[in-house]
Design a protein around this motif. Structure first.
Motif, PDB file in Angstrom:
ATOM      1  N   GLU A  29     -53.828  39.397 -98.048  1.00 36.67           N
ATOM      2  CA  GLU A  29     -52.700  39.000 -97.191  1.00 36.67           C
ATOM      3  C   GLU A  29     -51.918  39.905 -96.765  1.00 36.67           C
ATOM      4  OE1 GLU A  29     -48.614  36.288 -98.170  1.00 36.67           O
ATOM      5  OE2 GLU A  29     -50.380  35.815 -99.142  1.00 36.67           O
ATOM      6  N   ILE A  30     -52.056  40.322 -95.493  1.00 38.33           N
ATOM      7  CA  ILE A  30     -51.582  41.148 -94.655  1.00 38.33           C
ATOM      8  C   ILE A  30     -50.262  41.192 -94.145  1.00 38.33           C
ATOM      9  CG2 ILE A  30     -52.010  43.025 -93.133  1.00 38.33           C
ATOM     10  CD1 ILE A  30     -54.906  41.822 -93.230  1.00 38.33           C
ATOM     11  N   PRO A  31     -49.038  41.930 -94.368  1.00 41.09           N
ATOM     12  CA  PRO A  31     -47.858  42.048 -93.609  1.00 41.09           C
ATOM     13  C   PRO A  31     -48.010  42.203 -92.413  1.00 41.09           C
ATOM     14  CG  PRO A  31     -47.748  43.315 -95.764  1.00 41.09           C
ATOM     15  CD  PRO A  31     -49.252  43.072 -95.411  1.00 41.09           C
ATOM     16  N   VAL A  32     -47.234  41.169 -91.506  1.00 42.81           N
ATOM     17  CA  VAL A  32     -47.423  41.394 -90.260  1.00 42.81           C
ATOM     18  C   VAL A  32     -46.739  42.590 -89.443  1.00 42.81           C
ATOM     19  CG1 VAL A  32     -46.442  40.205 -88.023  1.00 42.81           C
ATOM     20  CG2 VAL A  32     -47.600  38.935 -89.706  1.00 42.81           C
ATOM     21  N   LYS A  33     -45.755  43.221 -90.158  1.00 41.75           N
ATOM     22  CA  LYS A  33     -44.990  44.142 -89.616  1.00 41.75           C
ATOM     23  C   LYS A  33     -46.001  45.392 -89.760  1.00 41.75           C
ATOM     24  CE  LYS A  33     -40.208  43.188 -91.229  1.00 41.75           C
ATOM     25  NZ  LYS A  33     -39.164  43.596 -92.241  1.00 41.75           N
ATOM     26  N   LYS A  34     -46.805  45.447 -90.724  1.00 41.99           N
ATOM     27  CA  LYS A  34     -47.460  46.630 -91.125  1.00 41.99           C
ATOM     28  C   LYS A  34     -48.755  46.454 -90.167  1.00 41.99           C
ATOM     29  CE  LYS A  34     -50.565  48.755 -94.759  1.00 41.99           C
ATOM     30  NZ  LYS A  34     -50.938  48.790 -96.153  1.00 41.99           N
TER      31      LYS A  34
ATOM     32  N   LEU B 119     -58.980  31.978 -85.388  1.00 41.08           N
ATOM     33  CA  LEU B 119     -59.555  33.302 -85.912  1.00 41.08           C
ATOM     34  C   LEU B 119     -58.753  33.945 -87.027  1.00 41.08           C
ATOM     35  CD1 LEU B 119     -60.926  34.710 -82.819  1.00 41.08           C
ATOM     36  CD2 LEU B 119     -61.917  33.410 -84.306  1.00 41.08           C
ATOM     37  N   VAL B 120     -57.193  33.824 -87.147  1.00 42.68           N
ATOM     38  CA  VAL B 120     -56.464  34.293 -87.719  1.00 42.68           C
ATOM     39  C   VAL B 120     -55.477  33.051 -88.543  1.00 42.68           C
ATOM     40  CG1 VAL B 120     -54.475  36.082 -88.504  1.00 42.68           C
ATOM     41  CG2 VAL B 120     -56.304  36.497 -86.836  1.00 42.68           C
ATOM     42  N   LEU B 121     -55.210  33.204 -89.849  1.00 39.84           N
ATOM     43  CA  LEU B 121     -54.612  32.211 -90.527  1.00 39.84           C
ATOM     44  C   LEU B 121     -53.134  32.688 -91.224  1.00 39.84           C
ATOM     45  CD1 LEU B 121     -57.299  31.137 -93.117  1.00 39.84           C
ATOM     46  CD2 LEU B 121     -56.979  30.185 -90.943  1.00 39.84           C
ATOM     47  N   VAL B 122     -52.318  31.907 -90.825  1.00 38.83           N
ATOM     48  CA  VAL B 122     -50.966  32.118 -91.225  1.00 38.83           C
ATOM     49  C   VAL B 122     -50.687  32.130 -92.782  1.00 38.83           C
ATOM     50  CG1 VAL B 122     -48.472  31.585 -90.828  1.00 38.83           C
ATOM     51  CG2 VAL B 122     -49.759  31.709 -88.800  1.00 38.83           C
TER      52      VAL B 122
ATOM     53  N   ARG C 219     -44.618  36.210 -91.306  1.00 35.79           N
ATOM     54  CA  ARG C 219     -44.510  37.126 -92.162  1.00 35.79           C
ATOM     55  C   ARG C 219     -45.762  38.108 -92.581  1.00 35.79           C
ATOM     56  NH1 ARG C 219     -39.503  39.028 -91.120  1.00 35.79           N
ATOM     57  NH2 ARG C 219     -37.810  37.496 -91.950  1.00 35.79           N
ATOM     58  N   SER C 220     -46.848  37.231 -92.902  1.00 33.57           N
ATOM     59  CA  SER C 220     -47.937  37.862 -93.130  1.00 33.57           C
ATOM     60  C   SER C 220     -49.279  36.743 -92.875  1.00 33.57           C
ATOM     61  CB  SER C 220     -48.381  37.915 -94.733  1.00 33.57           C
ATOM     62  OG  SER C 220     -47.939  36.472 -95.709  1.00 33.57           O
ATOM     63  N   CYS C 221     -50.349  37.372 -92.894  1.00 36.81           N
ATOM     64  CA  CYS C 221     -51.379  36.557 -92.364  1.00 36.81           C
ATOM     65  C   CYS C 221     -52.800  37.073 -93.180  1.00 36.81           C
ATOM     66  CB  CYS C 221     -51.577  36.456 -90.754  1.00 36.81           C
ATOM     67  SG  CYS C 221     -51.784  38.516 -90.057  1.00 36.81           S
ATOM     68  N   LYS C 222     -53.890  36.463 -92.772  1.00 29.37           N
ATOM     69  CA  LYS C 222     -55.231  37.141 -93.558  1.00 29.37           C
ATOM     70  C   LYS C 222     -56.288  36.258 -92.392  1.00 29.37           C
ATOM     71  CE  LYS C 222     -56.796  34.741 -96.983  1.00 29.37           C
ATOM     72  NZ  LYS C 222     -56.801  34.471 -98.439  1.00 29.37           N
ATOM     73  N   VAL C 223     -57.473  36.720 -92.612  1.00 26.75           N
ATOM     74  CA  VAL C 223     -58.586  35.732 -92.056  1.00 26.75           C
ATOM     75  C   VAL C 223     -59.543  35.156 -93.003  1.00 26.75           C
ATOM     76  CG1 VAL C 223     -58.816  37.531 -89.935  1.00 26.75           C
ATOM     77  CG2 VAL C 223     -60.191  38.170 -91.991  1.00 26.75           C
ATOM     78  N   HIS C 224     -60.043  34.226 -92.750  1.00 26.09           N
ATOM     79  CA  HIS C 224     -61.176  33.384 -93.609  1.00 26.09           C
ATOM     80  C   HIS C 224     -62.128  34.585 -94.006  1.00 26.09           C
ATOM     81  CE1 HIS C 224     -64.120  30.465 -95.017  1.00 26.09           C
ATOM     82  NE2 HIS C 224     -63.300  29.882 -94.853  1.00 26.09           N
ATOM     83  N   ASP C 225     -63.007  34.321 -95.260  1.00 27.00           N
ATOM     84  CA  ASP C 225     -63.815  35.246 -95.644  1.00 27.00           C
ATOM     85  C   ASP C 225     -64.846  35.101 -94.782  1.00 27.00           C
ATOM     86  OD1 ASP C 225     -64.714  32.801 -96.165  1.00 27.00           O
ATOM     87  OD2 ASP C 225     -64.836  33.257 -98.711  1.00 27.00           O
ATOM     88  N   LEU C 226     -65.340  34.131 -93.998  1.00 25.22           N
ATOM     89  CA  LEU C 226     -66.454  34.093 -92.993  1.00 25.22           C
ATOM     90  C   LEU C 226     -66.177  34.930 -91.529  1.00 25.22           C
ATOM     91  CD1 LEU C 226     -67.895  30.354 -93.089  1.00 25.22           C
ATOM     92  CD2 LEU C 226     -68.987  32.538 -94.208  1.00 25.22           C
TER      93      LEU C 226
END
Length: 908
Positions: free
Chosen positions: A358-363, A396-399, A410-417
């Protein structure tokens, strides 16, 4: 990427590399002759670059001469639908699976924990279903503890423990990352013992992962549940209980079309021709949800002509396969090919992070800006946020998390596929080359320690065994350590002359590493310390390209910056726990002009004593500011003229004020007061007060701020038992958060006091038993969220909800979690320096918990003695938790209570 695009990218990289190399040679030159030679080489190189640019220009002209026939298709989908928000955050379909899963989770309140696997291929919706039931109101009320951990194919047991502990809310101390695996396992087991818990283990790939963690889950007769999501049927059979396994099947055509519509075209009536083509495309997705939402995101961002939809349909249906997994990858590739180059680079960049992180959007956006992926706009920050939103809109990106007012991601991630696609695609693209790096190895062999980005076009130009030239190709270095560890920076890093990004968190440092001072093109620097004082050397001015500078630490850190820090004129983000800043040096003879951070956007951790007129003037363009005062700073607070100077920050939108001083110290001294609303900039939209111990009357002054939309009152932000706001204030306030206030008992207000309030969040307010019933008359109020509050306050919220229903209005959404019913023992001042009341407490049967926040060593030792005495007597020992949390600007940050001991009573 086309051949022409590749040529353009290659030329651009060559220009940047040439200019940077020549500038470096000139900077390190010892005499004028060497500088002259460097300038001569620059001229020769630029001539070659000019020839390359001319060649690319001719290729571009040829393409323009051919022309691009624009479609004259008469049927066009109404463009007004282009920005309609999709509903991908809500699960579509799967009603039967959801109902069955809820029954299996709650049916039968007794018995040992049951393990329920959700099985299915990647992208079929296992995690979405698990999240849906995890957040269901009936599940929140049924289980005492809910915790979630994402496992992934490459898992770390320690990370799993930390993730679960943080979810249980039993651990606020960030030093939990420093504990070893065995200690974390013991902490996790104790936090779950005696409770009905729900644990979600998401994305489990093999049985070993289950064996590594299963012993931490108490096997008591409480009706607990463990939910697994996995692609592997063998894992489900191995870990699952009886016949509770849930197999996720593909969506039927009706569900597939409904998902497509809800994702990209909610509330839009598609013309018959579009619907016919759309259904053909959806059918080709073979009922796989991930494929459906990605293609829906693609079409929602297209030009929306019938011809465009036909092109997409041909592309989707041209790939003939019965394998939904391969079809999904094809759809991902199709969506990727429709991205602009900057969006392609931004998406592939997710590959630098560990899988499922889970990646902080600020970063993330700061890194994108540092890498130079974005167009050269005046508002780079805004451009980065637009890119992220575009990728989200394309599914393509998940909140993952939003701000409390839901205006910011605040943070996001991508599906493992999607993650796997990024790792594969990055090998074919020329944005960057992704490799692993072992510390101390100049050949950059593979390891799990670091991840680096190369300039791919130039890799073939390096000389084998030439470490210095190899270093010149490195653009970014990221630490992949998941926990705090010690480290000595290798001197070989000086060969990375053109390094843009260096992220060494969470590696702990004792001193600033001198080799970093040679990296004059560094744009992004993150370091971590052990805590205490950390001095930045005067030579920091050599890093003239620096835009983001962050110093982290698992313990409070005081950073001293030299005067030369003001020479970093490109600096945008400066983030530290606590730091001082000297007045900026003058740059004119009459001393009327001084150096300044003209591009500054965010400053956090600035000491009160540094908030002088000169410093405030030097950061006058700042938009987000965090001010910190420890006990020493507090002594000079009233003489600091802070409130006189803040008003000069005419672009400030977010302000955080934290005072880390024992409450009794503030009570014994002159309490803080706010002189007037003019003490704050009129532009202020968000205000966070932490441990300021203001009077509730001061809130009337804050209520005068014309643009204030968010107010967060953290630990002891206000002291006093009664709050009676006056009418006419808080005219734009949409979110009010009151957290960790152990004084407020009576709150009297009307809907006129908060005319546009939308969200009210109250957490750990243990004395407040009723909120104003007049809030039932608020048309704007959408949500009341209570956590660790009294049952009386919860009943009060329910009355407001019922009152609105009786009036025929749409009732406010009331969310309640973790009812709090403690015995709160206020310790006299003498106990702050000595110990707990030993004899009475050790004989009490009911307390389960002693929680100490930033207390004196004597208190900590006496709590341990009470715990040991109970063990010696053969009794169940009280759980002792000791916290010392560093400052945080996150929405969920917890304050520290300095004079309270909380003894949680048994509720059984």
């Amino acid at each position: 990427m086309t051949d022409l695009e590749a040529q353009i990218k290659e030329v651009a990289e060559a220009v940047e590399h040439t200019i940077q190399m020549t500038l470096t040679e000139a900077l390190v030159a010892n005499d004028e002759m060497q500088k002259e030679k460097a300038h001569g080489r620059l001229g020769d190189c630029l001539k070659q670059v000019a020839e390359d640019i001319d060649r690319v220009r001719k290729e571009t002209k040829k393409i323009q001469d051919k022309g691009k026939k624009a479609s004259n298709e008469s049927l066009v989908l109404d463009s007004s639908t282009k920005d309609i928000p999709n509903l991908k955050n809500n699960m579509v379909g799967r009603d039967d699976e959801r109902k069955r899963l809820l029954e299996n989770l709650t049916r039968g309140f007794s018995g040992e924990p049951k393990v329920i696997p959700i099985v299915g291929m990647g992208g079929i919706g296992k995690t979405t279903l698990a999240k849906e039931v995890f957040n269901d109101a009936s599940i929140r009320s049924h289980f005492d503890v809910r915790a979630w951990a994402t496992i992934s194919s490459q898992y770390n047991v320690k990370d799993i423990y930390v993730s679960l502990l943080l979810f249980t809310k039993e651990t606020k101390d960030e030093r939990v990352h420093m504990k070893d695996e065995a200690m974390l396992a013991d902490m996790l087991q104790k936090s779950l013992k005696g409770k009905r818990y729900l644990i979600v283990m998401d994305d489990m790939w093999n049985s070993k992962a289950w064996d590594d963690v299963r012993q931490c889950f108490p096997s008591e007769d409480k009706g607990s549940r463990i939910l697994l999501t996995t692609r592997n049927t063998e894992v489900a059979c191995y870990a699952g209980t009886g016949n509770l396994s849930l197999q996720m099947d593909f969506m039927n055509p009706d569900e597939s079309w409904k998902l497509f519509k809800c994702t990209g075209f909610a509330d839009v009536s598609l013309p018959h021709e579009f619907e016919t083509i759309g259904k053909h495309i959806v059918d080709k997705c073979q009922g796989l949800p991930l494929s459906i939402i990605v293609v829906a995101g693609l079409l929602s961002k297209s030009k929306r002509t019938l011809e465009d939809w036909k092109i997409v349909a041909r592309d989707v249906m041209s790939f003939v396969t019965d394998d939904p997994d391969k079809q999904c990858l094809h759809v991902l590739g199709l969506s990727y090919n429709h991205l602009t180059n900057d969006l392609k680079a931004c998406l592939l960049y997710f590959g630098i992070f560990p899988e499922d992180s889970e990646i902080p959007v600020k970063k993330l956006v700061s890194l994108w800006m540092a890498e130079g992926f974005l167009k050269l706009e005046n508002d780079l920050q805004g451009e980065a946020e637009k890119c992220l939103q575009d990728l989200i809109d394309r599914c393509l990106v998940l909140v993952c998390k939003k701000s409390l007012d839901e205006t910011k991601i605040r943070s996001c991630k991508v599906h493992d596929l999607v993650y796997g696609f990024c790792l594969r695609e990055v090998q074919n693209e020329i944005f960057f080359s992704l490799r692993q790096l072992a510390p101390g190895n100049p050949d950059y062999i593979y390891s799990d320690h670091y991840r680096i980005l190369f300039v791919p076009q130039l890799i073939t130009q390096q000389t084998d065994g030439d470490d210095e030239n190899s270093g010149n190709l490195v653009r970014s270095i990221f630490s992949l350590y998941s926990t705090y560890s010690t480290f000595i920076l290798e001197p070989d890093i000086i060969h990375c002359n053109f390094l843009k990004i260096l992220d060494l968190s969470p590696i702990t440092l004792d001193i600033f590493p001198p080799p970093i001072l040679c990296l004059s093109f560094l744009r992004y620097l993150v370091l971590s310390t052990r805590g205490g004082r950390f001095d930045i050397p005067p030579e920091i001015c050599r890093l003239w390209s620096l835009r983001t500078f962050i110093v982290e630490g698992y313990r409070p850190t005081y950073v001293h910056f030299p005067e030369q820090i003001w020479e970093l004129w490109q600096l945008r983000h400066l983030g530290v726990y606590q730091f001082d800043l000297l007045n900026p040096p003058s740059i004119s003879v009459d001393e009327e002009r001084c150096l300044e951070f003209s591009n500054i956007h965010t400053v956090s951790g600035l000491c009160v004593s540094s908030c002088t007129e000169e410093v405030i003037s030097g950061i006058r363009n700042v938009k987000k500011l965090g001010i910190y005062a420890d006990e020493y700073e507090f002594k000079t607070f009233h003489g600091s003229k802070l409130f006189d100077n803040l008003a000069n920050l005419h672009q400030l939108e977010t302000l955080s004020l934290k005072i880390s001083v024992p409450l009794q110290t503030k009570i014994n001294k002159v309490p803080l007061t706010i002189p007037s609303a003019k003490a704050f900039p009129a532009t202020l939209k968000k205000l966070k007060l932490d441990n300021t111990c203001l009077r509730w009357e001061d809130m009337d002054i804050i209520g005068e701020l014309p643009d204030l939309e968010v107010l967060k009152l953290m630990l002891n932000a206000c002291c006093g038992q009664e709050w009676h706001p006056i009418a006419g204030g808080f005219t734009r306030l949409k979110l009010l958060l009151i957290k960790h206030n152990y004084h407020l008992k009576y709150w009297k207000a009307t809907n006129d006091n908060f005319p546009v309030l939308e969200r009210l969040v109250i957490t750990y307010c243990t004395e407040l038993e009723e909120m104003p019933i007049e809030f039932a008359d608020m048309d704007s109020l959408q949500l009341i969220e209570l956590s660790y509050c009294t049952a009386q306050l919860e009943a009060s919220a329910a009355r407001i909800q019922q009152e609105q229903e009786d009036l025929g209005n749409k009732p406010v959404d009331v969310r309640i979690s973790d009812t709090y019913n403690p015995l709160l023992l206020q310790l006299p001042a003498t106990f702050q320096h000595s110990c707990l009341p030993y004899q009475p407490l050790k004989d009490i049967d009911s307390p389960q918990l002693i929680e100490l926040n930033d207390c004196f060593p004597g208190l900590k030792a006496s709590a341990a003695r009470i715990q040991q005495e109970q063990e010696d007597l053969g009794n169940k020992p009280v759980d002792v938790r000791i916290y010392n949390s560093p400052d945080s600007d996150d929405d969920d940050d917890d304050g520290n209570d300095y004079i309270s001991l909380m003894l949680a009573a048994c509720e059984e």
